[in-house]
Design an enzyme around this catalytic site. Structure first.
Site, short mmCIF file in Angstrom:
data_model
loop_
_atom_site.label_atom_id
_atom_site.label_comp_id
_atom_site.label_asym_id
_atom_site.label_seq_id
_atom_site.Cartn_x
_atom_site.Cartn_y
_atom_site.Cartn_z
N VAL A 222 0.84 -1.20 0.00
CA VAL A 222 0.00 0.00 0.00
C VAL A 222 0.87 1.25 0.00
O VAL A 222 0.40 2.34 0.28
CB VAL A 222 -0.95 0.03 1.22
CG1 VAL A 222 -2.02 -1.04 1.10
CG2 VAL A 222 -0.17 -0.14 2.53
N ARG A 224 4.15 2.40 -2.49
CA ARG A 224 4.32 2.86 -3.85
C ARG A 224 4.62 1.66 -4.74
O ARG A 224 5.31 0.72 -4.33
CB ARG A 224 5.48 3.87 -3.96
CG ARG A 224 5.11 5.27 -3.48
CD ARG A 224 4.14 5.92 -4.46
NE ARG A 224 3.72 7.25 -4.06
CZ ARG A 224 2.62 7.52 -3.37
NH1 ARG A 224 1.85 6.53 -2.96
NH2 ARG A 224 2.29 8.76 -3.08
N ASP A 248 -2.17 -2.65 -4.08
CA ASP A 248 -3.05 -1.50 -4.27
C ASP A 248 -2.36 -0.40 -5.08
O ASP A 248 -3.00 0.58 -5.45
CB ASP A 248 -3.49 -0.94 -2.91
CG ASP A 248 -4.55 0.14 -3.03
OD1 ASP A 248 -5.60 -0.13 -3.66
OD2 ASP A 248 -4.33 1.25 -2.52
N GLU A 253 0.09 3.33 -13.43
CA GLU A 253 -1.33 3.35 -13.12
C GLU A 253 -2.07 4.25 -14.10
O GLU A 253 -1.53 5.28 -14.50
CB GLU A 253 -1.55 3.84 -11.67
CG GLU A 253 -0.92 2.93 -10.63
CD GLU A 253 -1.13 3.42 -9.20
OE1 GLU A 253 -1.84 4.44 -9.01
OE2 GLU A 253 -0.60 2.80 -8.28
N HIS A 272 -5.60 1.43 -6.38
CA HIS A 272 -5.05 2.53 -5.58
C HIS A 272 -6.17 3.23 -4.80
O HIS A 272 -6.37 4.44 -4.91
CB HIS A 272 -4.33 3.53 -6.48
CG HIS A 272 -3.30 4.35 -5.74
ND1 HIS A 272 -2.16 4.83 -6.33
CD2 HIS A 272 -3.24 4.76 -4.44
CE1 HIS A 272 -1.45 5.52 -5.45
NE2 HIS A 272 -2.09 5.48 -4.30
N SER A 274 -6.81 2.27 -1.25
CA SER A 274 -6.76 1.87 0.16
C SER A 274 -7.00 3.03 1.12
O SER A 274 -7.50 2.84 2.22
CB SER A 274 -5.42 1.21 0.47
OG SER A 274 -4.34 2.10 0.25
#
Length: 315
Positions: A222, A224, A248, A253, A272, A274
């Site tokens: 969670v 990078r 996550d 991305e 992404h 969380s």
């Protein structure tokens, strides 16, 4: 009286800055217009915290904002050599995401221990298959990253009965140093990556580190995406070096539809999210307004980033 200029690197929905009405002149920029507007701005709010536009547009010599605030915990997307050596103050959204991310990690740990992903898959297949699941209490976790997020994760897992070791940049009371990491990984049931992205953490979870982990371990990131060598994780899952993983965050991305990560055995993919709970954008906007009021009054700002280290020091 000339009002200060606040430049906002936009993302939808825009921040609510109502309390600043009449006290600041707000301008808006996107990646294509940012470079031209930066020199005239007193303050830059990086509302689009996924953008790398600041790093690409930051001016060298000459006028530039005196303060940059990013609506995120990480600052790797905006730091560049020119910004790092300047006298511009950089702050982040420290404090907004700690508890939500800790809850999300706890949910993943419980879901993986109780085999909930397979339960849902079997339900879709209308298959009745009894299994045994793992107890969470009594297991061991290593949380890599000793900042507010890592500490919140550690506290939440401890409340579930997990014996948790926290690993930071330097060893100190209650925190292990990097030299202890491999030893801790070899005994961990849960490995949680919650570190900032720096030159020393980039790619830290590679083939060697996944090889150190025990076959029953689960890995959760969670922090990078660049903390992990994704090909090495894929190999570890395919070869069953570890029992499973949850990501996550990713190197790029959004994750491409044709990425092999979608189909990896034992991997839970989330977009992404969380730290993003209902109302999180309003909290980010309120935090910036409070910081702006301190800045306008000449008061010291909290959450000041050490631009050489890449995070807020003191933890």
């Amino acid at each position: 009286m000339t009002l200060p200029t606040l430049l906002v690197l936009d993302a939808d929905p825009l921040p609510r800055l109502g309390r600043l009405t009449g006290r600041v002149r707000v301008e808006h920029a996107d990646a294509s217009t940012l470079a031209g507007l930066l020199p005239a701005a007193d303050v830059l709010l990086v509302w689009d915290f996924a953008s790398h536009a600041v790093r690409e547009a930051w001016p060298g010599e000459g006028p530039r904002p005196r303060w940059v605030h990013t609506a995120s915990a990480g600052v790797d997307h905006l730091l560049c050599p020119e910004l790092a050596v300047s006298d511009t103050v950089v702050t982040n959204a420290r404090g907004i995401f700690d508890r939500p991310i800790a809850e999300y990690v706890a949910a993943l740990v419980l879901a993986l221990a109780k085999d909930l992903p397979r339960t849902l898959a079997l339900q879709r297949e209308r298959t009745w298959r009894h299994r045994e699941s793992r107890k969470v209490a009594g297991t061991r976790a290593v949380v890599v990253g000793s900042g507010p997020i890592g500490r919140a994760v550690s506290g939440t897992l401890t409340a579930l009965g997990v014996t948790t070791a926290l690993v930071g940049r330097t060893a100190r009371a209650g925190v292990h140093g990097p030299d202890d990491l491999d030893r801790l990984l070899a005994r961990a049931d849960w490995v949680i990556a919650a570190a900032p992205l720096t030159s020393s953490t980039r790619g830290m979870f590679d083939a060697r580190r996944f090889g150190v982990m025990q076959p029953s371990a689960h890995f959760v990131n969670v922090g990078r995406g660049q903390l992990v060598v994704q090909d090495a994780l894929a190999q570890a899952l395919r070869r069953r070096w570890i029992a499973g993983a949850a990501l996550d965050v990713f190197e790029t991305e959004p994750l491409a539809p044709d990425s092999p990560l979608w189909d990896l055995p034992g991997l839970v993919v989330s977009p992404h999210m969380s730290g993003d709970t209902v109302g999180w954008r309003d909290e980010l906007g309120e935090q910036f307004v409070e910081l702006y009021e301190l800045w306008a009054a000449g008061q010291p700002l909290p959450n000041v980033v050490d631009k050489q280290r890449g995070y807020v020091p003191g933890h």
